[in-house]
Design an enzyme around this catalytic site. Structure first.
Site, short mmCIF file in Angstrom:
data_model
loop_
_atom_site.label_atom_id
_atom_site.label_comp_id
_atom_site.label_asym_id
_atom_site.label_seq_id
_atom_site.Cartn_x
_atom_site.Cartn_y
_atom_site.Cartn_z
N TRP A 185 0.82 -1.21 0.00
CA TRP A 185 0.00 0.00 0.00
C TRP A 185 0.85 1.26 0.00
O TRP A 185 0.60 2.19 -0.77
CB TRP A 185 -0.99 0.00 1.16
CG TRP A 185 -2.09 -0.99 0.94
CD1 TRP A 185 -2.39 -2.07 1.71
CD2 TRP A 185 -3.04 -1.00 -0.15
NE1 TRP A 185 -3.45 -2.76 1.18
CE2 TRP A 185 -3.86 -2.13 0.04
CE3 TRP A 185 -3.25 -0.19 -1.26
CZ2 TRP A 185 -4.90 -2.45 -0.85
CZ3 TRP A 185 -4.28 -0.51 -2.14
CH2 TRP A 185 -5.09 -1.62 -1.92
N ASP A 238 -1.33 6.67 6.50
CA ASP A 238 -2.44 5.85 5.99
C ASP A 238 -2.82 4.87 7.10
O ASP A 238 -2.08 3.92 7.37
CB ASP A 238 -1.98 5.12 4.72
CG ASP A 238 -3.05 4.18 4.16
OD1 ASP A 238 -4.13 4.04 4.79
OD2 ASP A 238 -2.80 3.57 3.10
N LYS A 275 -12.31 -1.28 6.19
CA LYS A 275 -11.66 -2.28 7.03
C LYS A 275 -12.23 -2.24 8.45
O LYS A 275 -12.68 -3.24 8.98
CB LYS A 275 -10.15 -2.05 7.09
CG LYS A 275 -9.30 -2.47 5.89
CD LYS A 275 -9.84 -2.18 4.54
CE LYS A 275 -9.00 -2.62 3.38
NZ LYS A 275 -7.99 -1.70 2.90
C1 PLP Z 1 -7.42 -1.20 1.61
C2 PLP Z 1 -6.30 -0.25 1.74
C3 PLP Z 1 -6.09 0.79 0.83
C4 PLP Z 1 -6.94 0.97 -0.42
O1 PLP Z 1 -8.21 1.38 -0.13
P1 PLP Z 1 -9.25 1.71 -1.32
O2 PLP Z 1 -10.45 2.11 -0.58
O3 PLP Z 1 -9.40 0.45 -2.11
O4 PLP Z 1 -8.66 2.78 -2.13
C5 PLP Z 1 -5.03 1.66 1.04
N1 PLP Z 1 -4.24 1.52 2.12
C6 PLP Z 1 -4.40 0.53 3.01
C7 PLP Z 1 -3.48 0.43 4.18
C8 PLP Z 1 -5.44 -0.38 2.86
O5 PLP Z 1 -5.62 -1.36 3.75
#
Ligand code: PLP
Length: 368
Positions: A103, A181, A205
C-alpha cells in the site's frame, strides 16, 4: 449463527450494526424516511452526521485543532489528493515516503506524478532470519534510518500494511508533518496526534462501508492545495463546508456512525485495543508453536489486524475448501504473498479467532 468472516476488506461488520441498519431501513427514528431518502441538508441527516463526527472525535480523542473530513474515493484516491493538497506547504513541492509494503508503495508511486518525491526508507529488500529468507516487506524501517529532507512538505507512512501484515505505530517527533495511511488499523488502537499531522483511512476495514474515506488533518495544513486540485477534493474547501461541498455519501456516513456508537458501547478504543491484543496473541501463539504453519513477519512489527500465514505443504486449496465448510470464510491470502490471511479487525470477536485456531489444529491433524 453466521459464519466467521476473515475478509481483508470490505470486511466483517459488527452484527449489532447490521441489525440496527436493517431495523431502521424503512423508517429512521420515526421520520417516515429511510436514511437513503433524506436530504443531506435536512435536520435528520445533520443530526446523523454531527453525531458521527462527535463520536469519531471522542473515540480517537482528536484535538480541536484538527478537522475531520468525510470524503469519497477510498484510500487510493488519497494517493493523489495528499500531494495535491499538501505539496504546496513548502516551495519545491517535495515529499518523502517510507515504503513498508504494497500500500505505501502504491502511495509513493502515484505521488511521483505531482512533485519531487523521494524514498525516505524501504523494507522491500528481504531479510534472512535464522538462515531463512523471509521475503520482502516483512519488517519496518526504523525511523532513525529515514532520510527526510528538511525542506520536504511532508513524510508519508502506512501504519498497517494490510497485505504484508506489518504494523508500526511508534512514530518519531518530526519537524515535518507526518501523514499516515491508517486504513486498516484506525479505531483498533489510539493515534498520537502530537506526532501525526494527517491520518486518513478508507472506511471498509474498520470503520464502515467501502468508498467513504476519513481524513483527520491539522487545520494549519489547510489552504495550500494546488490549482489543479478538484474542488470536491480540496481539503480546505471540504473542511469549510463541513464535508458537504457536494452531496456526501450519506448512507455510508450513517453506517460508519453506527459503527462508532458500537465501538463506544464496547468501551471505546482503549478497550478494543486490549481485545485486539488478546485476539492476535491467540493466533500468533498458535502459529509460533506449529511446524505446519508459519508467519514470516518480524515479531516486533506483526500486525494485530491482518495475519498472513503459510502452510509448509502445498495444500492451500484443501485448507480453504475445508475452512469454508467449517464456517470460516475469506481466508485466502493476497496473491503477492500467497498462503492464507486472517483479518481480525475490531468486529471479529475472540471466539472467531479461537474457532480458526481449532480448525487449523484439526486440519494439521488430518493433513500434517
Ligand atoms: C485497503 C487499503 C487501501 C486501499 O483502499 P481503497 O479504498 O481500495 O482505495 C489503502 N491503504 C491501506 C493500508 C489499505 O488497507
Amino acid at each position: 449463527m453466521r459464519p466467521w468472516n476473515f475478509s481483508a476488506g470490505p470486511s466483517k461488520f459488527p452484527e449489532a450494526v447490521l441489525k440496527t441498519a436493517a431495523a431502521e431501513m424503512l423508517d429512521w427514528h420515526g421520520s417516515g424516511m429511510s436514511v437513503l431518502e433524506m436530504s443531506h441538508r435536512g435536520k435528520e441527516f445533520m443530526q446523523i452526521r454531527n453525531e458521527a463526527e462527535q463520536d469519531l472525535r471522542d473515540l480517537l480523542q482528536v484535538p480541536d485543532e484538527f478537522a475531520v473530513l468525510f470524503m469519497q474515493g477510498g484510500a487510493q484516491a488519497q494517493n493523489a489528493l495528499i500531494p495535491l493538497n499538501l505539496l504546496g506547504l513548502k516551495p519545491g513541492a517535495k515529499a518523502d515516503y517510507v515504503v513498508s509494503g504494497s500500500w505505501s508503495k502504491k502511495s509513493f508511486q502515484e505521488a511521483q506524478r505531482f512533485g519531487d518525491i523521494q524514498l525516505a526508507a524501504s523494507s522491500e529488500s528481504s531479510t534472512v532470519i535464522q538462515g531463512k529468507d523471509q521475503g520482502s516487506f516483512t519488517w519496518f524501517p526504523d525511523p532513525s534510518t529515514w532520510q527526510v529532507r528538511p525542506d520536504s512538505s511532508y513524510v508519508h507512512v502506512c501504519s498497517n500494511e494490510t497485505i504484508g501484515g506489518v504494523e508500526f505505530n511508534n512514530w518519531p517527533q518530526l519537524d515535518i508533518p507526518l501523514v499516515v495511511d491508517v486504513s486498516s488499523n484506525i479505531f483498533s488502537r489510539p493515534i498520537d496526534f502530537t506526532k501525526v499531522a494527517v491520518a486518513y483511512a478508507g472506511a471498509q476495514k474498520n470503520a464502515g462501508p467501502a468508498g467513504l474515506t476519513l481524513v483527520i488533518i491539522r487545520k494549519d495544513l489547510l489552504g495550500v492545495a494546488s490549482e489543479q486540485c478538484p474542488n470536491t477534493f480540496n481539503f480546505d474547501l471540504v473542511a469549510k463546508n463541513d464535508s458537504m461541498l457536494n452531496t456526501p455519501p450519506t448512507y455510508a456516513i450513517y453506517l460508519a456512525g453506527l459503527v462508532f456508537k458500537w465501538l463506544t458501547q464496547q468501551g471505546g478504543v482503549a478497550a478494543i485495543e486490549q481485545a485486539n491484543i488478546a485476539k492476535a496473541k491467540v493466533l500468533y501463539d498458535y502459529l509460533d508453536q506449529s511446524s505446519f504453519y508459519r508467519n514470516a513477519v518480524e515479531p516486533s512489527v506483526r500486525s494485530r489486524m491482518n495475519i498472513p500465514f503459510l502452510l509448509n505443504q502445498p495444500q492451500d486449496a484443501a485448507f480453504l475448501a475445508e475452512a469454508e465448510q467449517a464456517g470460516l470464510l475469506q481466508l485466502k491470502g493476497h496473491k503477492s504473498v500467497g498462503g492464507m490471511r486472517a483479518s481480525i479487525y475490531n468486529a471479529m470477536p475472540i471466539e472467531g479467532v479461537q474457532a480458526l485456531v481449532d480448525f487449523m489444529q484439526a486440519f494439521e491433524a488430518r493433513h500434517g
